[in-house]
Write a protein that holds these residues in place. Sequence first.
Motif, PDB file in Angstrom:
ATOM      1  N   PHE A 136       0.029  -2.057   2.428  1.00  8.58           N
ATOM      2  CA  PHE A 136       0.728  -1.186   1.490  1.00  8.58           C
ATOM      3  C   PHE A 136       0.854  -1.833   0.115  1.00  8.58           C
ATOM      4  O   PHE A 136       0.723  -1.160  -0.907  1.00  8.58           O
ATOM      5  CB  PHE A 136       2.102  -0.783   2.030  1.00  8.58           C
ATOM      6  CG  PHE A 136       2.682   0.391   1.306  1.00  8.58           C
ATOM      7  CD1 PHE A 136       2.152   1.655   1.509  1.00  8.58           C
ATOM      8  CD2 PHE A 136       3.711   0.241   0.389  1.00  8.58           C
ATOM      9  CE1 PHE A 136       2.648   2.747   0.820  1.00  8.58           C
ATOM     10  CE2 PHE A 136       4.215   1.324  -0.295  1.00  8.58           C
ATOM     11  CZ  PHE A 136       3.682   2.579  -0.083  1.00  8.58           C
ATOM     12  N   ILE A 139      -2.295  -1.204  -1.544  1.00  8.51           N
ATOM     13  CA  ILE A 139      -2.421   0.196  -1.966  1.00  8.51           C
ATOM     14  C   ILE A 139      -1.696   0.395  -3.293  1.00  8.51           C
ATOM     15  O   ILE A 139      -2.187   1.065  -4.200  1.00  8.51           O
ATOM     16  CB  ILE A 139      -1.843   1.139  -0.882  1.00  8.51           C
ATOM     17  CG1 ILE A 139      -2.752   1.131   0.345  1.00  8.51           C
ATOM     18  CG2 ILE A 139      -1.699   2.561  -1.417  1.00  8.51           C
ATOM     19  CD1 ILE A 139      -2.175   1.840   1.547  1.00  8.51           C
ATOM     20  N   VAL A 140      -0.524  -0.228  -3.401  1.00  6.14           N
ATOM     21  CA  VAL A 140       0.271  -0.053  -4.608  1.00  6.14           C
ATOM     22  C   VAL A 140      -0.371  -0.737  -5.813  1.00  6.14           C
ATOM     23  O   VAL A 140      -0.272  -0.256  -6.939  1.00  6.14           O
ATOM     24  CB  VAL A 140       1.708  -0.576  -4.385  1.00  6.14           C
ATOM     25  CG1 VAL A 140       2.496  -0.569  -5.671  1.00  6.14           C
ATOM     26  CG2 VAL A 140       2.413   0.272  -3.342  1.00  6.14           C
ATOM     27  N   GLY A 143      -4.861   0.413  -5.294  1.00  2.00           N
ATOM     28  CA  GLY A 143      -5.246   1.761  -4.897  1.00  2.00           C
ATOM     29  C   GLY A 143      -5.663   2.574  -6.116  1.00  2.00           C
ATOM     30  O   GLY A 143      -5.620   2.096  -7.248  1.00  2.00           O
ATOM     31  N   ASN A 144      -6.063   3.820  -5.863  1.00  2.00           N
ATOM     32  CA  ASN A 144      -6.575   4.652  -6.961  1.00  2.00           C
ATOM     33  C   ASN A 144      -5.568   4.849  -8.080  1.00  2.00           C
ATOM     34  O   ASN A 144      -5.935   5.082  -9.234  1.00  2.00           O
ATOM     35  CB  ASN A 144      -7.001   6.020  -6.417  1.00  2.00           C
ATOM     36  CG  ASN A 144      -8.161   5.875  -5.460  1.00  2.00           C
ATOM     37  OD1 ASN A 144      -8.798   4.830  -5.402  1.00  2.00           O
ATOM     38  ND2 ASN A 144      -8.430   6.917  -4.695  1.00  2.00           N
ATOM     39  N   THR A 145      -4.272   4.794  -7.730  1.00  2.00           N
ATOM     40  CA  THR A 145      -3.259   4.924  -8.778  1.00  2.00           C
ATOM     41  C   THR A 145      -2.553   3.585  -8.957  1.00  2.00           C
ATOM     42  O   THR A 145      -1.483   3.504  -9.514  1.00  2.00           O
ATOM     43  CB  THR A 145      -2.218   5.987  -8.393  1.00  2.00           C
ATOM     44  OG1 THR A 145      -1.702   5.649  -7.096  1.00  2.00           O
ATOM     45  CG2 THR A 145      -2.827   7.363  -8.355  1.00  2.00           C
ATOM     46  N   TYR A 162     -10.589   1.640  -0.490  1.00  2.00           N
ATOM     47  CA  TYR A 162     -10.756   2.235   0.833  1.00  2.00           C
ATOM     48  C   TYR A 162     -12.204   2.178   1.295  1.00  2.00           C
ATOM     49  O   TYR A 162     -12.781   3.174   1.712  1.00  2.00           O
ATOM     50  CB  TYR A 162     -10.235   3.673   0.813  1.00  2.00           C
ATOM     51  CG  TYR A 162      -8.868   3.728   0.205  1.00  2.00           C
ATOM     52  CD1 TYR A 162      -7.777   3.236   0.903  1.00  2.00           C
ATOM     53  CD2 TYR A 162      -8.669   4.196  -1.082  1.00  2.00           C
ATOM     54  CE1 TYR A 162      -6.516   3.229   0.350  1.00  2.00           C
ATOM     55  CE2 TYR A 162      -7.410   4.200  -1.648  1.00  2.00           C
ATOM     56  CZ  TYR A 162      -6.340   3.712  -0.932  1.00  2.00           C
ATOM     57  OH  TYR A 162      -5.094   3.700  -1.486  1.00  2.00           O
ATOM     58  N   LEU A 242      -4.968   0.747   5.997  1.00  2.00           N
ATOM     59  CA  LEU A 242      -5.809   0.976   4.819  1.00  2.00           C
ATOM     60  C   LEU A 242      -6.871   2.042   5.080  1.00  2.00           C
ATOM     61  O   LEU A 242      -7.115   2.904   4.231  1.00  2.00           O
ATOM     62  CB  LEU A 242      -6.472  -0.342   4.406  1.00  2.00           C
ATOM     63  CG  LEU A 242      -7.005  -0.367   2.986  1.00  2.00           C
ATOM     64  CD1 LEU A 242      -5.870  -0.307   1.997  1.00  2.00           C
ATOM     65  CD2 LEU A 242      -7.830  -1.618   2.740  1.00  2.00           C
ATOM     66  N   ILE A 243      -7.529   1.970   6.234  1.00  2.00           N
ATOM     67  CA  ILE A 243      -8.606   2.928   6.507  1.00  2.00           C
ATOM     68  C   ILE A 243      -8.426   3.483   7.909  1.00  2.00           C
ATOM     69  O   ILE A 243      -9.369   3.561   8.691  1.00  2.00           O
ATOM     70  CB  ILE A 243      -9.988   2.278   6.374  1.00  2.00           C
ATOM     71  CG1 ILE A 243     -10.004   0.950   7.137  1.00  2.00           C
ATOM     72  CG2 ILE A 243     -10.379   2.055   4.934  1.00  2.00           C
ATOM     73  CD1 ILE A 243     -11.374   0.493   7.480  1.00  2.00           C
TER      74      ILE A 243
ATOM     75  N   PRO B 238      -9.550   7.736   2.616  1.00  2.00           N
ATOM     76  CA  PRO B 238      -9.377   7.444   4.041  1.00  2.00           C
ATOM     77  C   PRO B 238      -8.094   6.725   4.437  1.00  2.00           C
ATOM     78  O   PRO B 238      -7.937   6.347   5.578  1.00  2.00           O
ATOM     79  CB  PRO B 238     -10.590   6.571   4.360  1.00  2.00           C
ATOM     80  CG  PRO B 238     -11.061   6.042   3.082  1.00  2.00           C
ATOM     81  CD  PRO B 238     -10.575   6.916   1.979  1.00  2.00           C
ATOM     82  N   VAL B 239      -7.183   6.546   3.505  1.00  2.00           N
ATOM     83  CA  VAL B 239      -5.950   5.845   3.830  1.00  2.00           C
ATOM     84  C   VAL B 239      -5.080   6.721   4.741  1.00  2.00           C
ATOM     85  O   VAL B 239      -5.214   7.943   4.747  1.00  2.00           O
ATOM     86  CB  VAL B 239      -5.196   5.484   2.532  1.00  2.00           C
ATOM     87  CG1 VAL B 239      -4.598   6.707   1.879  1.00  2.00           C
ATOM     88  CG2 VAL B 239      -4.150   4.429   2.798  1.00  2.00           C
ATOM     89  N   THR B 248       3.992   7.023  -4.138  1.00  2.00           N
ATOM     90  CA  THR B 248       3.337   6.221  -5.165  1.00  2.00           C
ATOM     91  C   THR B 248       2.239   7.013  -5.882  1.00  2.00           C
ATOM     92  O   THR B 248       1.618   6.506  -6.806  1.00  2.00           O
ATOM     93  CB  THR B 248       2.680   4.955  -4.575  1.00  2.00           C
ATOM     94  OG1 THR B 248       1.761   5.355  -3.554  1.00  2.00           O
ATOM     95  CG2 THR B 248       3.716   4.027  -3.976  1.00  2.00           C
ATOM     96  N   GLY B 249       1.966   8.217  -5.413  1.00  2.00           N
ATOM     97  CA  GLY B 249       0.955   9.038  -6.066  1.00  2.00           C
ATOM     98  C   GLY B 249      -0.458   8.721  -5.606  1.00  2.00           C
ATOM     99  O   GLY B 249      -1.426   9.246  -6.143  1.00  2.00           O
ATOM    100  N   GLU B 250      -0.567   7.861  -4.593  1.00  2.00           N
ATOM    101  CA  GLU B 250      -1.888   7.470  -4.104  1.00  2.00           C
ATOM    102  C   GLU B 250      -2.569   8.646  -3.410  1.00  2.00           C
ATOM    103  O   GLU B 250      -3.781   8.805  -3.505  1.00  2.00           O
ATOM    104  CB  GLU B 250      -1.727   6.298  -3.139  1.00  2.00           C
ATOM    105  CG  GLU B 250      -3.002   5.587  -2.778  1.00  2.00           C
ATOM    106  CD  GLU B 250      -3.653   4.898  -3.962  1.00  2.00           C
ATOM    107  OE1 GLU B 250      -2.968   4.626  -4.959  1.00  2.00           O
ATOM    108  OE2 GLU B 250      -4.864   4.644  -3.889  1.00  2.00           O
TER     109      GLU B 250
END
Lengths: 301, 379
Positions: A136, A139-140, A143-145, A162, A242-243, B238-239, B248-250
Motif C-alpha cells: 500500500f 501504491i501511494v 501508483g498512477n496517482t 502494476y 499489488l496485483i 490490476p490492483v 487515494t484516487g488510485e
Amino acid sequence: MNRTAASAAAPASTPTRGRRAGGALSSPAVLALAPMTLVLLAFFIVPILGMGMVAFTVDAPDGGTALGLDHFLGLTDHSRAIGNSVKVSLVGAAIGALIGTITSFCIAQIRSRRLDSVVAVLSSVLANDGGAPLAFSFIVTLGNTGLLFGLLGLDAIGFSLYSWQGLVVMYQYFLIPTMIMVTLPTFVGLRREWQEANTALGGSPWTFWRRVGLPVATPALLGGWILLFGSAYATHASAAVLIGTGVYPLVPLSIASELRSGASGGGEATAMALGVTMVVIAIVVLFLFTRLQRRSARWLQ
Amino acid sequence: MSIRTSTLLGTLTITAVAVTACGGDAGESDTSAAWREATSAEDGGGMDQLIEDAQAEGTFTAMGLYDDWANYGGLLEAFSEKYDIEIVNDTSTGSSQDLINAVVNRQGQADSLDYLDTGVSFAHDADEDGLLAEYAPATIDDIDEEFIGENGTWINHLGGTIAIGCDTSRIEECPTSFADLLDDAYRGQVAIPGDPTTGESGFMIVHAAALANGGSLDDIEPGIEFFSELDEIGNFIPVEAGAGTIETGETPIVLEWDYNLQPIAEDLAEDADIELEINTPSDGEVSSFYAASLNDDAPHPAVARLFFEFLFSDEGQNLLLEGAVSPVRLDAMIESGTVDQDALDELPNSDGITAPMPTLEQRQANQAVINEQWSGAIQ
C-alpha cells in the motif's frame, strides 16, 4: 619497522565434533531442546511431509491411491506462474544484489564501528519488512496517482507499478537491506593489512580487488544473491495486494488461488505440488548459500 | 543448517506456539447437546428455553464479520446487548474458504465457529461435507424456497447488486454501463476488488460483464473476454481495489457490490467531501445472495441458533438493511409494514432482489471456466 603488522590469519579449520558415546540423551542440553524439537516436528516437519504426500498421491485405476507424478505433470497450467516467479526473482535479486553490494562496500570503507552496527540493525529490520502495508505504501507513492509517480514523470517512460517491473521495484525495499545485511560483514572483514601488503608489493588498488578483495568476497556476494532470489520467489502478501486480481500469476499467488477456489476439484493437490517445487527451490538456495558463506568465512575469521 | 537458520526457525516456531491457542472441548452440557440436534426453536423447547440455554453458554464465535460489512457491527452489538452474550469475532481474515478451513481444522475446539457467512457455493460444498447443521428460524415461511439450501442447512440472508462506484472529483462523466468502461477517458482507472477465481465479488462482476456482452449466466466467457479487452486498451488496473485505493484516487472507478460501495461513499462524503457516485450498470445487472449457516460442530450450539433467530427476525433484517444490503425478507417486511423505511430509502438499488442470480449449477460450471481462462485472459 611496523610492529603492528599482524600476519594474515590463516583459515581457521572448524573441527567437527565427534559424538560422545552414551549419556547423550540425558544431557541437559538435549532435554532443553526437546520442546523445540517437538515444535519443529509439529509445525515444520509434519506439514512438509503431509504436503509431499498429498502432492505425490494420485488416484490409481483400481480406485485406490498410488504414488505418482500426475500432479506435477499437471503443473503445465502453471508454467506461466513459475516462469513469472523466476523472472521477477532473477531480475529483482540481480538489481538488489548490485545496489546492496555497492552500498555495503561504501559503508565498509567509512570504517566506523557505530555506523556498521546501526546499518546492520536497520537492514535486518527492513529485510524482514513486507506484507500488505508495504504494497500500500508503494501504491501511494508510485501508483498512477502516486506522489513520486507524477514528480518523476514515470508515466512518460511507460512505467506501471502494476506490472512485473513494479513488483521488482517494490521487492527492492526488502531485497537491498537483505543484501547489505549479508555482505557488510564481509567488506568490513577485508583486512587493511591485506591492502597494505598489496601496496607494499607494488600492487594498485585495482590489483588488490582483482587478486584479493573480490575472490574473498565473491562467495558472500553470490550467496547473498541466491538468498535474495529465494526471498523474492516466496513473497506473497505484498504481491497479492499489488496485483491480486489474477492478472500476473506468480507461484505463491497460484497456490493461494488453487487452495481457495470453491468449485474446482483437485486444487489442493496442485497447490501442494506447487508447494513442493517451492520447497525444492528453498532447499537448493539454502544449501548453496551456506556452502558459499562457509568459503567466505574461512578468510574472515 | 547454519546456526542463524536454526535460530530463526526456532524463533518462528516458538512464536507459532505462542499464538496457537490449544483449544479443547471440556465436554458440553446436556442442554447444549440437545440444541445441537434441534432443527427449530420449537423443536428444542421454545424460544425462552433457547435464550436461557444460550445465556448459559454465553459466547458467540465467528470470523470475518467486518463491522462495516452489511452493518454486522451494529447487528452483533444489538445481539450482544439484547441477550447479554459475549462476541468473539476474528476479523483478521474472512474469505469464505478461510471460514470453511477454520471449521474443518478446529473440529471439537472451543474456538471453532458458531456461525458462517459464505458464498453460496461454499455453503453448498460444506453441506455436502456434512459440516453444517440443519436449522429453520421462526420466520422461515417468509423466505422463498429458492433462497434455502436443499437440506435446510443454509439460507440466503442478504444480497445486493454489482454496481459501478465512481469518484466524481476525478471523473468528469461517470460510466453507467459496462460498455462505457471501454471509453478512452478511463485509462488506468477501472479496478475490481479481488481475483475472480477466488472471491465472490470478482466472480460476480465477471458474470455481470458476461450479461453485458452477449453472454448469459450459462455462458461466462464473454465476461472474461470483456476484461481481456479492458486490459488490452489499458483501462484495467490490476490492483486489489478497496476503500484505501479509492480514497487515494488510485482506483477512481471500481466495480463492486453496491452495499460495499455505500459505506465507502458515506466515509468519503464525511471525511473528504467527495461524492462517490454509485450506478447499477444498465447493460449487466447481476445480484447475488450470501448464505448464512450454522456449524454442525458449533462450540456454542444454543447461541448459534439464537443468533440465527435474531438474524432472520424483523430487528435483525432491518439492521442488515441499514448496511445497504437487501435482506432476504425485505418483500415480506415491506408488505407487513415492519421495514425500516429510512434504511429502505437509502438502498442504492431497491430492486436488488429482482436482478438475475446464477444458480448453483451455473456457478460451478462458470467457476471451472474462469479458473481455466482468467489468468490467461489478462496479461
